[in-house]
Design a protein around this motif. Structure first.
Motif, PDB file in Angstrom:
ATOM      1  N   PHE A  31      11.123  12.312  10.869  1.00  0.00           N
ATOM      2  CA  PHE A  31      11.357  13.491  10.048  1.00  0.00           C
ATOM      3  C   PHE A  31      10.298  14.560  10.340  1.00  0.00           C
ATOM      4  O   PHE A  31       9.161  14.239  10.691  1.00  0.00           O
ATOM      5  CB  PHE A  31      11.307  13.137   8.558  1.00  0.00           C
ATOM      6  N   THR A  32      10.677  15.812  10.170  1.00  0.00           N
ATOM      7  CA  THR A  32       9.720  16.908  10.222  1.00  0.00           C
ATOM      8  C   THR A  32       9.243  17.165   8.801  1.00  0.00           C
ATOM      9  O   THR A  32      10.063  17.392   7.903  1.00  0.00           O
ATOM     10  CB  THR A  32      10.374  18.179  10.798  1.00  0.00           C
ATOM     11  N   ALA A 141      19.077  19.678   8.348  1.00  0.00           N
ATOM     12  CA  ALA A 141      18.934  19.442   6.910  1.00  0.00           C
ATOM     13  C   ALA A 141      17.546  19.853   6.466  1.00  0.00           C
ATOM     14  O   ALA A 141      16.568  19.601   7.173  1.00  0.00           O
ATOM     15  CB  ALA A 141      19.165  17.971   6.565  1.00  0.00           C
ATOM     16  N   ILE A 142      17.485  20.504   5.300  1.00  0.00           N
ATOM     17  CA  ILE A 142      16.192  20.883   4.713  1.00  0.00           C
ATOM     18  C   ILE A 142      16.199  20.389   3.278  1.00  0.00           C
ATOM     19  O   ILE A 142      17.055  20.780   2.481  1.00  0.00           O
ATOM     20  CB  ILE A 142      15.978  22.405   4.732  1.00  0.00           C
ATOM     21  N   TRP A 143      15.253  19.524   2.944  1.00  0.00           N
ATOM     22  CA  TRP A 143      15.144  19.009   1.577  1.00  0.00           C
ATOM     23  C   TRP A 143      13.828  19.464   0.957  1.00  0.00           C
ATOM     24  O   TRP A 143      12.761  19.288   1.543  1.00  0.00           O
ATOM     25  CB  TRP A 143      15.209  17.479   1.565  1.00  0.00           C
ATOM     26  N   VAL A 144      13.922  20.054  -0.214  1.00  0.00           N
ATOM     27  CA  VAL A 144      12.750  20.492  -0.968  1.00  0.00           C
ATOM     28  C   VAL A 144      12.491  19.449  -2.045  1.00  0.00           C
ATOM     29  O   VAL A 144      13.357  19.210  -2.903  1.00  0.00           O
ATOM     30  CB  VAL A 144      12.982  21.879  -1.592  1.00  0.00           C
ATOM     31  N   ASN A 190      16.577   6.105   6.501  1.00  0.00           N
ATOM     32  CA  ASN A 190      15.359   5.417   6.928  1.00  0.00           C
ATOM     33  C   ASN A 190      14.765   5.995   8.204  1.00  0.00           C
ATOM     34  O   ASN A 190      13.695   5.570   8.643  1.00  0.00           O
ATOM     35  CB  ASN A 190      15.641   3.927   7.136  1.00  0.00           C
ATOM     36  N   ALA A 191      15.460   6.956   8.799  1.00  0.00           N
ATOM     37  CA  ALA A 191      14.972   7.614  10.012  1.00  0.00           C
ATOM     38  C   ALA A 191      15.761   8.902  10.207  1.00  0.00           C
ATOM     39  O   ALA A 191      16.849   9.056   9.655  1.00  0.00           O
ATOM     40  CB  ALA A 191      15.134   6.713  11.229  1.00  0.00           C
ATOM     41  N   ASP A 192      15.206   9.806  10.987  1.00  0.00           N
ATOM     42  CA  ASP A 192      15.893  11.062  11.274  1.00  0.00           C
ATOM     43  C   ASP A 192      16.676  10.936  12.574  1.00  0.00           C
ATOM     44  O   ASP A 192      16.100  10.907  13.657  1.00  0.00           O
ATOM     45  CB  ASP A 192      14.882  12.213  11.387  1.00  0.00           C
ATOM     46  N   GLY A 197      15.492  17.375  13.351  1.00  0.00           N
ATOM     47  CA  GLY A 197      16.275  18.373  12.631  1.00  0.00           C
ATOM     48  C   GLY A 197      16.373  18.150  11.143  1.00  0.00           C
ATOM     49  O   GLY A 197      17.020  18.932  10.443  1.00  0.00           O
ATOM     50  N   SER A 198      15.759  17.095  10.632  1.00  0.00           N
ATOM     51  CA  SER A 198      15.719  16.837   9.189  1.00  0.00           C
ATOM     52  C   SER A 198      14.327  17.193   8.684  1.00  0.00           C
ATOM     53  O   SER A 198      13.343  16.543   9.046  1.00  0.00           O
ATOM     54  CB  SER A 198      16.034  15.372   8.884  1.00  0.00           C
TER      55      SER A 198
END
Length: 209
Positions: A31-32, A141-144, A190-192, A197-198
């Protein structure tokens, strides 16, 4: 003498050390990750990350609503916002078109119910609308994620969902829709698989359910 596991707060922001451990674990799984101070910083960062005119779908999220990110995306003409378009469509005659729009946007932006210190991202949905995009349908995907959503492990993540987030979301749903929410679908990442890109934006403050 029995040693009792300390209770985990589902509302208090996690300390800096826990945020950093979680960020490292997520990064190790592809993940980023960025740690930001607050919703204002997240709002600005999301704007930087989203290309103009991209097709963007926002998952139902108190975090997005309270931060202003939902309005930023779904009002105005900077993006090709999916949600307003879907809400204007007829669910009886255009169900297939709705399904396609929400499943494969250029970018999905939302939040999740929990992130574990071991590097898993846990999302739940009553309608299931955001799950395909979260799982890989969206190009990005972008999660805040508020600092109160970090938990030690998956067992605690499920406890957080059932004991804390679901009752709050059900109360909101009753007020808005006249019916309670439910955990119809559960997603554990459990992984991107998007190869970077996640994006998980971890905040130092608590926000959302």
């Amino acid at each position: 003498m029995t040693t009792r596991t300390p209770a985990v707060s589902f509302t208090e922001p996690s300390p800096a050390g826990r945020l950093e451990r979680t960020a490292a674990a997520l990064t190790g799984r592809g993940f980023t990750v960025e740690i930001l101070d607050d919703t204002a910083a997240a709002r600005a960062r999301v704007r930087e990350l989203l290309p103009e005119h991209a097709r963007v779908f926002t998952g139902a999220s108190e975090t997005l609503r309270l931060s202003g990110i939902d309005d930023d995306i779904n009002t105005g003409d900077r993006y090709e916002a999916v949600k307003p378009r879907v809400l204007a469509m007829d669910r009886a005659t255009e169900a297939d078109g709705i399904r396609r729009l929400v499943a494969v946007p250029d970018v999905v932006v939302g939040s999740v119910v929990a992130v574990t210190e071991t590097g898993s991202v846990v999302a739940a949905s009553g309608s299931g609308s955001q799950i395909p995009a979260y799982a890989g349908g969206a190009g990005r995907a972008i999660w805040v994620v508020g600092a109160q959503k970090i938990v030690p492990d998956l067992d605690t993540a499920l406890r957080r969902l059932v004991e804390h987030a679901l009752p709050l979301e059900s109360a909101r749903a009753m007020e808005v829709y006249g019916q309670p929410s439910a955990v119809s679908q559960l997603l554990v990442l459990n992984a991107d698989t998007r190869r970077g890109g996640s994006v998980v934006l971890l905040l130092r403050e608590a926000v959302g359910f």
